[in-house]
Write an enzyme that holds these catalytic residues in place. Structure first.
Site, PDB file in Angstrom:
ATOM      1  N   ASP A  10       0.847  -1.202   0.000  1.00 37.57           N
ATOM      2  CA  ASP A  10       0.000   0.000   0.000  1.00 37.57           C
ATOM      3  C   ASP A  10       0.886   1.257   0.000  1.00 37.57           C
ATOM      4  OD1 ASP A  10       0.919  -0.421   2.621  1.00 37.57           O
ATOM      5  OD2 ASP A  10      -0.880   0.434   3.543  1.00 37.57           O
ATOM      6  N   ASP A  15       6.757   1.030   1.996  1.00 38.67           N
ATOM      7  CA  ASP A  15       6.425   0.055   0.942  1.00 38.67           C
ATOM      8  C   ASP A  15       7.260   0.330  -0.307  1.00 38.67           C
ATOM      9  OD1 ASP A  15       3.460  -1.153   1.829  1.00 38.67           O
ATOM     10  OD2 ASP A  15       3.778   0.913   2.443  1.00 38.67           O
ATOM     11  N   ASN A  39      -2.421   2.750   3.543  1.00 40.07           N
ATOM     12  CA  ASN A  39      -1.785   4.040   3.822  1.00 40.07           C
ATOM     13  C   ASN A  39      -2.528   5.193   3.160  1.00 40.07           C
ATOM     14  OD1 ASN A  39       0.340   3.248   5.483  1.00 40.07           O
ATOM     15  ND2 ASN A  39       1.573   2.616   3.732  1.00 40.07           N
ATOM     16  N   PHE A 165      -0.796  -0.829  12.696  1.00 42.87           N
ATOM     17  CA  PHE A 165      -1.708  -0.291  11.681  1.00 42.87           C
ATOM     18  C   PHE A 165      -2.231  -1.353  10.707  1.00 42.87           C
ATOM     19  CE2 PHE A 165      -2.304   1.576   7.405  1.00 42.87           C
ATOM     20  CZ  PHE A 165      -3.339   2.454   7.676  1.00 42.87           C
ATOM     21  N   ASN A 166      -1.347  -2.122  10.065  1.00 43.60           N
ATOM     22  CA  ASN A 166      -1.792  -3.036   8.996  1.00 43.60           C
ATOM     23  C   ASN A 166      -2.811  -4.053   9.511  1.00 43.60           C
ATOM     24  OD1 ASN A 166      -0.145  -1.839   7.091  1.00 43.60           O
ATOM     25  ND2 ASN A 166       1.529  -3.304   7.368  1.00 43.60           N
ATOM     26  N   HIS A 240       9.728  -0.030   8.436  1.00 45.59           N
ATOM     27  CA  HIS A 240       8.967  -1.273   8.666  1.00 45.59           C
ATOM     28  C   HIS A 240       9.050  -2.248   7.484  1.00 45.59           C
ATOM     29  CE1 HIS A 240       6.921   0.842  11.985  1.00 45.59           C
ATOM     30  NE2 HIS A 240       6.669   1.826  11.143  1.00 45.59           N
ATOM     31  N   ASP A 241       8.495  -1.835   6.360  1.00 44.57           N
ATOM     32  CA  ASP A 241       8.240  -2.789   5.271  1.00 44.57           C
ATOM     33  C   ASP A 241       9.501  -3.393   4.649  1.00 44.57           C
ATOM     34  OD1 ASP A 241       5.577  -2.322   5.756  1.00 44.57           O
ATOM     35  OD2 ASP A 241       5.311  -0.916   4.105  1.00 44.57           O
TER      36      ASP A 241
HETATM   37  C1  BDR Z   1       2.865  -0.171   8.626  1.00 43.66           C
HETATM   38  O1  BDR Z   1       1.833   0.790   8.427  1.00 43.66           O
HETATM   39  C2  BDR Z   1       2.106   1.581   7.313  1.00 43.66           C
HETATM   40  O2  BDR Z   1       1.943   2.943   7.605  1.00 43.66           O
HETATM   41  C3  BDR Z   1       3.513   1.253   6.871  1.00 43.66           C
HETATM   42  O3  BDR Z   1       3.595   1.289   5.449  1.00 43.66           O
HETATM   43  C4  BDR Z   1       3.760  -0.117   7.418  1.00 43.66           C
HETATM   44  O4  BDR Z   1       3.367  -1.108   6.493  1.00 43.66           O
HETATM   45  C5  BDR Z   1       3.548   0.124   9.941  1.00 43.66           C
HETATM   46  O5  BDR Z   1       2.646   0.020  10.994  1.00 43.66           O
HETATM   47 CA    CA Z   2       2.832  -0.588   4.206  1.00 47.55          CA
END
Ligand code: BDR
Ligand code: CA
Length: 312
Positions: A10, A15, A39, A165-166, A240-241
């Site tokens: 996303d 990403d 996102n 979040f995801n 993160h990603d």
């Molecule tokens: C995740 O949430 C999104 O904002 C980032 O792309 C990442 O995948 C982190 O919590």
């Molecule tokens: Ca992401």
């Protein structure tokens, strides 16, 4: 042999950097890039995937847009983190090519079916598309090697006190994916909050003289702003990603533990929580390889060296 992968994402700053990292390596055969709503809205994440692949000159990789909202809830976006476009910061080219005339699930299913070797799925957004794929194509499970995802946390969340979040955006989808019986590696906040890119790392990336590294530096200059709030306790910004791709390329940079992970879909305060059974208290069989620690310096070296390959 190169590893066939599908990136379901996303974009999203991190990403986009995960895509750039993956496509720098000849360890992978990228079969498709599919997009999830997360996102930003689904039209924007799809456009962003096309723009990043255009920048990379990789219009040969088929792209398809996925579900426009979570399975059972309304969409929540993270424009406070990623801006109005979802990729605020760099100047990116308009897409030079169109998405496929099929859905993300259809494209993933086609590519998995065609692949002579089992496919690795790398979701870095909400798990809506992956859940739909697994539910509608049980015959393809045997040709999926593993799912390496960014999401969840054994410790605290980043969207609510309990949830990352995801997973928070589509907990019902996450629940289906974690119950599917396919090997999962979870890059949660425990590890990604250690994968911080600092100001000096951005300067190192900025000094790499090619347009892709410049784009990553621009992405990071924007991405770091949200993470400067002292409440997080960060020095830099958590990448993160890209941890998903880094683990596939150099698993020795990480520590991991096999554990059962359950998804909280109903909790009053804990919706979207990944319940990680580190001590085997539930008696449930481990279903996930949970990453906990990362060699941050090694991770940054991998990123910088990968960006240098775009100079050749
Ligand atoms: C995740 O949430 C999104 O904002 C980032 O792309 C990442 O995948 C982190 O919590
Ligand atoms: Ca992401």
């Amino acid at each position: 042999m190169t590893r066939p992968i599908i990136l379901d994402c996303d974009p999203g700053h991190d990403d986009a950097i995960a895509i750039i990292l993956a496509l720098s390596s000849n360890a992978f055969s990228p079969l498709a890039v599919t997009t999830s709503a997360g996102n930003q809205t689904p039209d924007k994440t799809l456009n962003n995937a096309l723009r990043i692949l255009t920048l990379l000159g990789r219009s040969d990789i088929p792209v398809a847009g996925g579900a426009v909202k979570p399975l059972a809830r309304e969409l929540i976006i993270a424009d406070n983190v990623h801006g109005e476009t979802g990729l605020d910061g760099p100047v990116l080219p308009d897409p030079s090519f169109a998405p496929q005339a099929m859905t993300a699930v259809e494209l993933m299913a086609l590519k998995i079916k065609e692949s002579p070797a089992p496919v690795t799925l790398v979701p870095t957004g909400p798990l809506t598309n992956i859940a739909l794929l697994l539910a509608t194509h049980p015959e393809l499970h045997s040709n999926i090697e593993q799912i390496v995802l960014m999401g969840g946390a054994a410790g605290v969340g980043n969207w609510t006190p309990a949830a990352e979040f995801n997973i928070f955006v589509d907990p019902e989808a996450a629940d289906m994916v974690f119950k599917a019986g396919i090997p999962i590696t979870m890059c949660g906040l425990d590890v990604t909050h250690q994968a911080q890119v600092m100001d000096e790392d951005i300067a190192r990336i900025r000094a790499i003289e090619n347009p892709i590294a410049q784009c990553v530096a621009d992405l990071l200059d924007f991405f770091i702003l949200y993470h400067r709030d002292p409440k997080w306790g960060f020095t830099g910004a958590p990448l993160h990603d890209p941890c998903t791709i880094a683990w596939l390329l150099q698993p020795e940079l990480f520590t991991a533990q096999q554990a059962w992970v359950g998804i909280e879909t109903k909790g009053e305060h804990t919706q979207g929580m990944t319940v990680v059974d580190r001590y085997g208290l539930t008696g449930n069989q481990p279903n996930t390889n949970v990453l906990f620690d990362i060699d941050r310096a090694g991770f940054i070296d991998l990123l910088a060296q990968s960006l240098e390959t775009y100079s050749h």
